[in-house]
Design a protein around this motif. Structure first.
Motif, PDB file in Angstrom:
ATOM      1  N   VAL A 194       0.837  -1.195   0.000  1.00 38.31           N
ATOM      2  CA  VAL A 194       0.000   0.000   0.000  1.00 38.31           C
ATOM      3  C   VAL A 194       0.875   1.249   0.000  1.00 38.31           C
ATOM      4  CG1 VAL A 194      -1.677   1.310   1.375  1.00 38.31           C
ATOM      5  CG2 VAL A 194      -1.872  -1.197   1.181  1.00 38.31           C
ATOM      6  N   SER A 247      -0.755   4.433  -0.299  1.00 42.69           N
ATOM      7  CA  SER A 247      -1.547   5.386   0.467  1.00 42.69           C
ATOM      8  C   SER A 247      -2.963   4.850   0.629  1.00 42.69           C
ATOM      9  CB  SER A 247      -1.570   6.749  -0.239  1.00 42.69           C
ATOM     10  OG  SER A 247      -2.284   6.638  -1.451  1.00 42.69           O
ATOM     11  N   HIS A 248      -3.636   5.344   1.652  1.00 47.52           N
ATOM     12  CA  HIS A 248      -4.995   4.899   1.941  1.00 47.52           C
ATOM     13  C   HIS A 248      -5.800   6.115   2.396  1.00 47.52           C
ATOM     14  CE1 HIS A 248      -7.761   1.985   4.441  1.00 47.52           C
ATOM     15  NE2 HIS A 248      -8.437   2.814   3.658  1.00 47.52           N
ATOM     16  N   ARG A 249      -6.830   6.457   1.625  1.00 50.01           N
ATOM     17  CA  ARG A 249      -7.705   7.590   1.963  1.00 50.01           C
ATOM     18  C   ARG A 249      -9.093   7.056   2.237  1.00 50.01           C
ATOM     19  NH1 ARG A 249      -9.173  10.776  -2.404  1.00 50.01           N
ATOM     20  NH2 ARG A 249      -8.210   9.471  -3.987  1.00 50.01           N
ATOM     21  N   SER A 250      -9.735   7.584   3.269  1.00 54.45           N
ATOM     22  CA  SER A 250     -11.105   7.129   3.546  1.00 54.45           C
ATOM     23  C   SER A 250     -12.070   8.300   3.500  1.00 54.45           C
ATOM     24  CB  SER A 250     -11.229   6.535   4.948  1.00 54.45           C
ATOM     25  OG  SER A 250     -10.120   5.746   5.239  1.00 54.45           O
ATOM     26  N   ASP A 308     -13.421   3.927   0.319  1.00 52.84           N
ATOM     27  CA  ASP A 308     -11.993   4.055   0.615  1.00 52.84           C
ATOM     28  C   ASP A 308     -11.196   3.903  -0.684  1.00 52.84           C
ATOM     29  OD1 ASP A 308     -12.971   3.883   3.239  1.00 52.84           O
ATOM     30  OD2 ASP A 308     -11.050   3.041   3.914  1.00 52.84           O
ATOM     31  N   ILE A 352      -7.397   2.966  -2.026  1.00 47.01           N
ATOM     32  CA  ILE A 352      -6.067   2.449  -1.669  1.00 47.01           C
ATOM     33  C   ILE A 352      -5.207   2.436  -2.924  1.00 47.01           C
ATOM     34  CG2 ILE A 352      -4.782   0.411  -0.894  1.00 47.01           C
ATOM     35  CD1 ILE A 352      -7.220  -0.317   0.829  1.00 47.01           C
ATOM     36  N   GLN A 365      -5.381   1.945  -8.408  1.00 49.11           N
ATOM     37  CA  GLN A 365      -6.295   2.409  -7.362  1.00 49.11           C
ATOM     38  C   GLN A 365      -7.333   1.324  -7.055  1.00 49.11           C
ATOM     39  OE1 GLN A 365      -7.546   6.476  -6.449  1.00 49.11           O
ATOM     40  NE2 GLN A 365      -9.337   5.998  -7.698  1.00 49.11           N
ATOM     41  N   ILE A 413      -5.156  -1.209   7.280  1.00 44.62           N
ATOM     42  CA  ILE A 413      -4.382  -1.207   6.026  1.00 44.62           C
ATOM     43  C   ILE A 413      -3.730   0.162   5.828  1.00 44.62           C
ATOM     44  CG2 ILE A 413      -4.498  -1.538   3.528  1.00 44.62           C
ATOM     45  CD1 ILE A 413      -6.928  -3.344   3.991  1.00 44.62           C
ATOM     46  N   THR A 414      -2.524   0.290   6.354  1.00 44.25           N
ATOM     47  CA  THR A 414      -1.834   1.586   6.288  1.00 44.25           C
ATOM     48  C   THR A 414      -0.699   1.514   5.271  1.00 44.25           C
ATOM     49  OG1 THR A 414      -0.476   0.826   8.100  1.00 44.25           O
ATOM     50  CG2 THR A 414      -2.360   2.210   8.674  1.00 44.25           C
ATOM     51  N   THR A 415      -0.090   2.660   5.012  1.00 42.65           N
ATOM     52  CA  THR A 415       1.051   2.727   4.087  1.00 42.65           C
ATOM     53  C   THR A 415       2.087   1.662   4.450  1.00 42.65           C
ATOM     54  OG1 THR A 415       0.741   5.084   3.791  1.00 42.65           O
ATOM     55  CG2 THR A 415       2.922   4.228   3.261  1.00 42.65           C
ATOM     56  N   CYS A 444      -5.865  -8.089  -3.460  1.00 39.37           N
ATOM     57  CA  CYS A 444      -7.225  -7.597  -3.693  1.00 39.37           C
ATOM     58  C   CYS A 444      -7.837  -8.294  -4.897  1.00 39.37           C
ATOM     59  CB  CYS A 444      -7.195  -6.087  -3.925  1.00 39.37           C
ATOM     60  SG  CYS A 444      -8.806  -5.417  -4.380  1.00 39.37           S
TER      61      CYS A 444
END
Ligand code: 4AD
Ligand code: MG
Length: 463
Positions: free
Chosen positions: A25, A27-30, A35, A37, A49, A65-67, A73
């Motif tokens: 990962v 980056s992860h934006r929610s 979300d 990733i 993405q 699920i962080t950087t 997936c």
């Protein structure tokens, strides 16, 4: 289901079909509804993405699920609604392989290269180092392809030797002797050492390369070389890779043609085969990178005798240019600032400098009739200084042994080398390209420690 590499997923036109990707990962934006990733698997600088509906997995797992985390997936490849990518994956199921706690040293963006060098084992996972090492791989392929297509044989020379190819004495000794015991006994018995003699790691494969060239016609080496020079500069490594072609019946002009054609081929290869990575480096590292690479392949290299070069430098100094190491006149060895002045300021293109004074070059170079200079042909590059060191070789047995004697070299150690001159001697020439210096140039990186995965420099042999 078979895994698809991110590079292939991004190129795929097979939309609305199931796909499985795996990677780390970035980056992860929610947001409330969805979300995003960004996933990278090293196959390309670009991320794919993943669009995740939070209802498809537990909140806790999704949050974890962080950087830096490693996941798989499964989902559907779809045309992207957003900007910046043509396809994305509508996630159906995510498997977590490895979480990444938030003390992950590569978590923050924009860390300095100096900081990242302390984490050379993890920096590989960043965008910049991914780009650099994909380009490094591509350059190795280009080099093998160039020589193979031009009728050279790939020739492997030993890493452990008993001779000093450059005669500069900057060697790492290789021994199985117990040094503590030797110290206690007050003597070193090399007869008892592994090879029954004193040995070292090679500083260059050239001398053995000459044996290959004077049998196979044209060879090249491509391997590690070791120098125990205490140079803490952005251009020196204690362990670096060198490419050393050696060619029978080649004269000085042909050698310069080869140096120029070869290096242009490598740069062109990068421009054609590493477009995404170069575009990234051009944006993030050096805004003039692509421009510099393009100009090098377009222009003829200047061919400049050392004596002329010194005149230009003396003139520059007279006109007020300040060199850290003053230009002292004919006979001086050039520092990288002098080389770069000629290339970057005076000629504004690469320079092949020729016919150096005997005293500042190695013993094996062919002497000119003037008795003062030798047929060296170094290539000097913008930002780098010396990128290639080359020469025509002295093929005359008498002249070569006289030069070795003058330098106090022990002929007995070079008997095998001198046999090339004793039995069917032939004119020949060759050069050495420092692989990392080429990678520095092609990537726009500033420090040679950042273009080899695990750099070896004075006081640093970690990893
Ligand atoms: O000029 P050098 O010392 O030449 C030789 O070793 C010859 N035997 C080559 C030959 O004619 N076959 O080294 C050749 C090149 C340099 O131009 C430079 O690019 C690179 O090797 N080089 C280094 N690169 C990184 N770290 C170092 N300490 C280097 N020393 C030389
Ligand atoms: Mg050199």
């Amino acid at each position: 289901m078979k895994r698809t590499k991110v590079v292939d997923a991004l190129r795929s036109t097979d939309v609305n079909k199931d796909i499985l990707v795996k990677g780390w990962v970035r980056s992860h934006r929610s947001s409330k509804a969805v979300d995003f990733i960004a996933l990278n698997d090293g196959s390309t600088i670009k991320n794919i993405q993943l669009v995740v509906d939070p209802s498809t997995m537990s909140e806790e797992d999704l949050k974890s699920i962080t950087t830096g985390a490693c996941i798989a997936c499964e989902g559907v490849l779809v045309e992207s609604q957003g900007k910046g990518q043509s396809v994305e994956i509508q996630s159906k199921n995510i498997t977590i392989y490895g979480l990444c706690p938030n003390d992950y040293p590569m978590q923050k963006k924009g860390q300095s290269f100096e900081y990242m060098r302390k984490y050379a084992h993890l920096r590989l996972r960043t965008n910049t180092f991914g780009a650099v090492f994909r380009i490094r791989h591509n350059m190795a392929i280009a080099i093998h392809k160039y020589f193979h297509d031009h009728g050279f044989y790939y020739f492997n020379t030993p890493l452990i030797t008993a001779s000093d190819a450059e005669g500069a004495g900057q060697m790492f000794q290789v021994t199985t002797l117990d040094l503590d015991r030797c110290a206690k006994e007050g003597k070193v018995d090399y007869d008892a050492d592994f090879f029954g003699r004193k040995t070292n790691l090679t500083v260059s494969g050239q001398l053995e390369g000459e044996l290959g060239a004077t049998a196979l016609g044209a060879i090249y080496t491509f391997g590690p070389t070791f120098r125990a020079e205490n140079s803490n500069t952005p251009r020196h490594l204690a362990e670096f890779w060198m490419i050393e072609p050696e060619i029978a019946f080649m004269d000085k002009d042909e050698l310069m043609d080869l140096e120029e054609d070869f290096i242009k081929y490598c740069v062109r290869w990068a421009l054609e085969n590493c477009q995404d990575d170069l575009a990234f480096l051009n944006k993030m590292i050096d805004k003039h990178l692509l421009e510099t690479l393009q100009s090098v392949i377009k222009e003829d290299f200047v061919r400049l005798p050392y004596t002329e070069g010194i005149k230009i430098l003396e003139e520059a100094q007279k006109n007020g240019h300040k060199f850290e190491f003053p230009v002292t006149g004919w006979g001086m060895d050039l520092a990288s600032e002098h080389e770069r002045y000629l290339v970057e300021e005076h000629f504004k293109r690469p320079v092949i400098m020729t016919d150096y004074p005997t005293e500042i070059k190695a013993f094996y170079m062919k002497k000119n009739p003037d008795g003062k200079t030798m047929q060296g042909t170094d290539v000097l590059f913008p930002r780098i200084g010396e990128i290639i060191g080359g020469s025509v070789r002295e093929e005359d047995y008498g002249k070569l042994t006289a030069e070795m004697e003058r330098r106090g070299m022990d002929e007995a150690n070079y008997k095998w080398y001198l046999d090339t001159r004793k039995y069917g001697s032939c004119p020949h020439a060759g050069f050495g390209l420092g692989f990392e210096r080429l990678i520095l140039f092609v990537t726009g990186m500033q420090n040679i420690r950042d273009v080899i995965p695990f750099p070896r420099t004075p006081k640093n042999a970690e990893f």
